[in-house]
Each structure stands twice: as C-alpha cells, then as structure tokens.
Design a protein around this motif. Structure first.
Motif, PDB file in Angstrom:
ATOM      1  N   LEU A   1      -5.723   2.029   9.630  1.00 23.17           N
ATOM      2  CA  LEU A   1      -7.192   2.514   9.014  1.00 23.17           C
ATOM      3  C   LEU A   1      -7.314   3.600   8.478  1.00 23.17           C
ATOM      4  O   LEU A   1      -7.068   4.789   8.989  1.00 23.17           O
ATOM      5  N   LEU A   2      -7.483   3.778   7.051  1.00 18.09           N
ATOM      6  CA  LEU A   2      -7.626   5.146   6.418  1.00 18.09           C
ATOM      7  C   LEU A   2      -8.976   5.363   6.163  1.00 18.09           C
ATOM      8  O   LEU A   2      -9.770   4.307   5.696  1.00 18.09           O
ATOM      9  N   THR A   3      -9.558   6.237   6.372  1.00 19.56           N
ATOM     10  CA  THR A   3     -10.883   6.705   6.067  1.00 19.56           C
ATOM     11  C   THR A   3     -11.034   7.545   4.982  1.00 19.56           C
ATOM     12  O   THR A   3     -10.359   8.568   4.736  1.00 19.56           O
ATOM     13  N   VAL A   4     -12.071   7.197   4.136  1.00 19.07           N
ATOM     14  CA  VAL A   4     -12.505   8.006   2.874  1.00 19.07           C
ATOM     15  C   VAL A   4     -13.936   8.607   3.193  1.00 19.07           C
ATOM     16  O   VAL A   4     -14.519   7.935   3.621  1.00 19.07           O
ATOM     17  N   ASP A   5     -14.399   9.817   2.429  1.00 19.79           N
ATOM     18  CA  ASP A   5     -15.597  10.240   2.808  1.00 19.79           C
ATOM     19  C   ASP A   5     -16.649   9.457   1.821  1.00 19.79           C
ATOM     20  O   ASP A   5     -17.545   9.179   2.441  1.00 19.79           O
ATOM     21  N   GLY A   6     -16.292   8.896   0.801  1.00 23.30           N
ATOM     22  CA  GLY A   6     -17.325   8.367  -0.025  1.00 23.30           C
ATOM     23  C   GLY A   6     -16.884   6.779  -0.054  1.00 23.30           C
ATOM     24  O   GLY A   6     -16.828   6.264   1.032  1.00 23.30           O
ATOM     25  N   GLU A   7     -17.365   5.993  -1.070  1.00 25.89           N
ATOM     26  CA  GLU A   7     -17.181   4.667  -1.045  1.00 25.89           C
ATOM     27  C   GLU A   7     -15.461   4.363  -1.193  1.00 25.89           C
ATOM     28  O   GLU A   7     -14.937   5.217  -1.838  1.00 25.89           O
ATOM     29  N   VAL A   8     -15.235   3.277  -0.975  1.00 27.72           N
ATOM     30  CA  VAL A   8     -13.987   2.651  -1.532  1.00 27.72           C
ATOM     31  C   VAL A   8     -13.854   2.028  -2.886  1.00 27.72           C
ATOM     32  O   VAL A   8     -14.262   1.017  -3.232  1.00 27.72           O
ATOM     33  N   THR A   9     -13.640   3.202  -3.682  1.00 30.74           N
ATOM     34  CA  THR A   9     -13.460   2.554  -5.243  1.00 30.74           C
ATOM     35  C   THR A   9     -12.148   2.063  -5.403  1.00 30.74           C
ATOM     36  O   THR A   9     -11.227   1.907  -4.668  1.00 30.74           O
ATOM     37  N   ASP A  10     -12.117   1.584  -6.708  1.00 29.32           N
ATOM     38  CA  ASP A  10     -10.930   0.988  -7.174  1.00 29.32           C
ATOM     39  C   ASP A  10      -9.568   2.135  -7.039  1.00 29.32           C
ATOM     40  O   ASP A  10      -8.513   1.736  -6.936  1.00 29.32           O
ATOM     41  N   GLU A  11      -9.963   3.397  -7.471  1.00 27.16           N
ATOM     42  CA  GLU A  11      -9.052   4.266  -7.314  1.00 27.16           C
ATOM     43  C   GLU A  11      -8.458   4.728  -6.033  1.00 27.16           C
ATOM     44  O   GLU A  11      -7.264   4.922  -5.736  1.00 27.16           O
ATOM     45  N   VAL A  12      -9.384   4.504  -5.131  1.00 26.88           N
ATOM     46  CA  VAL A  12      -9.001   4.717  -3.601  1.00 26.88           C
ATOM     47  C   VAL A  12      -8.204   3.631  -3.208  1.00 26.88           C
ATOM     48  O   VAL A  12      -7.169   4.019  -2.620  1.00 26.88           O
ATOM     49  N   LEU A  13      -8.458   2.480  -3.493  1.00 27.48           N
ATOM     50  CA  LEU A  13      -7.717   1.271  -3.423  1.00 27.48           C
ATOM     51  C   LEU A  13      -6.284   1.318  -3.950  1.00 27.48           C
ATOM     52  O   LEU A  13      -5.333   1.150  -3.108  1.00 27.48           O
ATOM     53  N   GLU A  14      -6.231   1.994  -5.218  1.00 28.67           N
ATOM     54  CA  GLU A  14      -4.952   2.082  -5.829  1.00 28.67           C
ATOM     55  C   GLU A  14      -4.168   3.163  -5.179  1.00 28.67           C
ATOM     56  O   GLU A  14      -3.023   2.828  -4.804  1.00 28.67           O
ATOM     57  N   ALA A  15      -4.691   4.304  -4.663  1.00 29.29           N
ATOM     58  CA  ALA A  15      -3.796   5.125  -4.168  1.00 29.29           C
ATOM     59  C   ALA A  15      -3.352   4.597  -2.560  1.00 29.29           C
ATOM     60  O   ALA A  15      -2.540   4.887  -2.075  1.00 29.29           O
ATOM     61  N   ALA A  16      -4.485   3.883  -1.920  1.00 26.61           N
ATOM     62  CA  ALA A  16      -3.961   3.301  -0.660  1.00 26.61           C
ATOM     63  C   ALA A  16      -2.902   2.362  -0.778  1.00 26.61           C
ATOM     64  O   ALA A  16      -1.817   2.430   0.100  1.00 26.61           O
ATOM     65  N   ARG A  17      -2.687   1.620  -1.871  1.00 24.53           N
ATOM     66  CA  ARG A  17      -1.758   0.648  -1.953  1.00 24.53           C
ATOM     67  C   ARG A  17      -0.402   1.438  -2.323  1.00 24.53           C
ATOM     68  O   ARG A  17       0.714   1.051  -2.069  1.00 24.53           O
ATOM     69  N   LYS A  18      -0.499   2.515  -3.232  1.00 25.39           N
ATOM     70  CA  LYS A  18       0.690   3.180  -3.418  1.00 25.39           C
ATOM     71  C   LYS A  18       1.112   3.888  -2.324  1.00 25.39           C
ATOM     72  O   LYS A  18       2.272   3.881  -1.785  1.00 25.39           O
ATOM     73  N   ALA A  19       0.247   4.537  -1.268  1.00 26.41           N
ATOM     74  CA  ALA A  19       0.685   5.201  -0.043  1.00 26.41           C
ATOM     75  C   ALA A  19       1.192   4.083   0.848  1.00 26.41           C
ATOM     76  O   ALA A  19       2.168   4.404   1.626  1.00 26.41           O
ATOM     77  N   ALA A  20       0.639   2.861   1.018  1.00 26.63           N
ATOM     78  CA  ALA A  20       1.319   1.741   1.701  1.00 26.63           C
ATOM     79  C   ALA A  20       2.741   1.504   1.456  1.00 26.63           C
ATOM     80  O   ALA A  20       3.632   1.348   2.098  1.00 26.63           O
ATOM     81  N   GLU A  21       2.971   1.489   0.134  1.00 27.95           N
ATOM     82  CA  GLU A  21       4.318   1.122  -0.353  1.00 27.95           C
ATOM     83  C   GLU A  21       5.149   2.289  -0.096  1.00 27.95           C
ATOM     84  O   GLU A  21       6.481   2.085  -0.146  1.00 27.95           O
ATOM     85  N   THR A  22       4.729   3.547  -0.154  1.00 24.47           N
ATOM     86  CA  THR A  22       5.687   4.599   0.034  1.00 24.47           C
ATOM     87  C   THR A  22       5.828   5.414   1.055  1.00 24.47           C
ATOM     88  O   THR A  22       6.971   5.981   1.599  1.00 24.47           O
ATOM     89  N   LEU A  23       4.698   5.519   1.807  1.00 29.18           N
ATOM     90  CA  LEU A  23       4.631   6.253   3.115  1.00 29.18           C
ATOM     91  C   LEU A  23       4.575   5.364   4.210  1.00 29.18           C
ATOM     92  O   LEU A  23       5.239   5.588   5.540  1.00 29.18           O
ATOM     93  N   LEU A  24       3.835   4.123   4.111  1.00 25.59           N
ATOM     94  CA  LEU A  24       3.466   3.445   5.398  1.00 25.59           C
ATOM     95  C   LEU A  24       4.391   2.370   5.792  1.00 25.59           C
ATOM     96  O   LEU A  24       4.398   1.829   6.764  1.00 25.59           O
ATOM     97  N   SER A  25       5.124   1.922   4.720  1.00 24.67           N
ATOM     98  CA  SER A  25       6.065   0.884   5.016  1.00 24.67           C
ATOM     99  C   SER A  25       7.454   1.350   4.426  1.00 24.67           C
ATOM    100  O   SER A  25       7.536   2.081   3.538  1.00 24.67           O
ATOM    101  N   ASN A  26       8.617   0.633   5.019  1.00 23.12           N
ATOM    102  CA  ASN A  26       9.921   0.905   4.585  1.00 23.12           C
ATOM    103  C   ASN A  26      10.279  -0.392   3.922  1.00 23.12           C
ATOM    104  O   ASN A  26      10.450  -1.589   4.237  1.00 23.12           O
TER     105      ASN A  26
END
Lengths: 98, 98
Positions: free
Chosen positions: B44-69
């Motif tokens: 569960l990742l928290t952001v200060d403002g709204e969840v924009t498409d940019e935030v979702l894209e960053a989350a997707r990248k983080a998921a592929e690189t840091l949060l999963s093997n």
C-alpha cells in the motif's frame, strides 16, 4: 474453478519494518512521489466449483483464525475472483499501451 | 490523500512453501473447501495528492524494479485505491451481519 482473494495488512498502529525499508529505498531509486509504504499479505485460495456464499464465509473464518494474527493484523478484504488472470486483464484494459 | 495498491504473487511454476503450509493446515482446522493456496505480497503506497496517471506509472515501474523479483514473481495488479478503508467498507456492505 473459482478463487478467493484475502488481503491481510498490519494494523496501522503496528510498526512495519518491511514497508519502511521499501519507503526508504524508493527515493534512492528516483521514486519521490510516495509518502508512506505498508507491506501486507495476499492469499489466493482455489476452490473446485463456484465461489458460493458458504465458501466466502469459510474463507472469512480461515482469514480470521489461520491467515491473520488478530492482535497485530487486519483482514482488509475477502472477495471472490473469477479467474486468476482476471485482474491482470483488467489492468491491461486500463493501460492498453503496455 | 491517495493510495496505490500493488499485488505481487510468485509465478505459478514457482514452488510456494508458505502457501503449501497454509494449504496443509486448512483441512486440519475443518476448512476442506479449498484445493490450493498461494501466498503473495500486497503493498500500500501513499501519495500526498491524487493518484494521477503519472503516479500510477511510477508505481508500476517501482513494482517491476523494487517490489518484485521478475525472475520468480509477477506483478498481478497496480491500481488506485481512494481510501484505505474503502475496501473494508465494501466488504461490510456485502456482509452486513458482521
């Protein structure tokens, strides 16, 4: 063949060292959008037939008794999922460019 | 304040000892409805403002690189969640007797 998805998260007042480790690593990798990270567990239970109300009720009981520690964890969600790939298809739909 | 939920599961062909342990324990506790259990992670990742498409894209990248093997795990889902308690409210709605 049906699936039940159970989400378990640490209670908000419980320290989450794994989430904090991720939270500390994100900015180092260039992800500075996120203010907090919590890590929890996701269980995928498979049943032979359909996911009936009885199955969901059993899954809810199993979630409370076996899959979570009620002292430190909350069962956030217990829900049926028709197909394991359903959520992935849904995600692709939202993001067709992927 | 918005949240992004990321679900990560072991690939189907990867052995899941935690899931198997749960799968073995369920019938001993009287839950014989389930044929298989897989255990994964939920972030569960928290952001200060709204969840924009940019935030979702960053989350997707983080998921592929840091949060999963990616060798052994699949990012099953990356989605916005308006409120942490939203899914719990939804669950209560489905099960008002709780």
């Amino acid at each position: 063949m049906g699936n039940v998805v159970i989400d378990v998260m640490l209670k908000p007042e419980i320290l989450d060292p794994q989430g904090q480790a991720v939270n500390g690593a994100l900015p180092r990798l260039g992800f500075d959008q996120f203010t907090d990270v919590r890590q929890g567990k996701r269980f995928l239970l498979t049943v032979d037939g359909e996911v009936t109300d009885e199955v969901l009720e059993a899954a809810r009981k199993a979630a409370e008794t076996l899959l979570s520690n009620p002292v430190i964890e909350d069962v956030v969600s217990v829900r049926a999922e028709q197909d394991v790939d359903a959520s992935r298809a849904e995600q692709d739909e939202k993001d067709p460019g992927r």
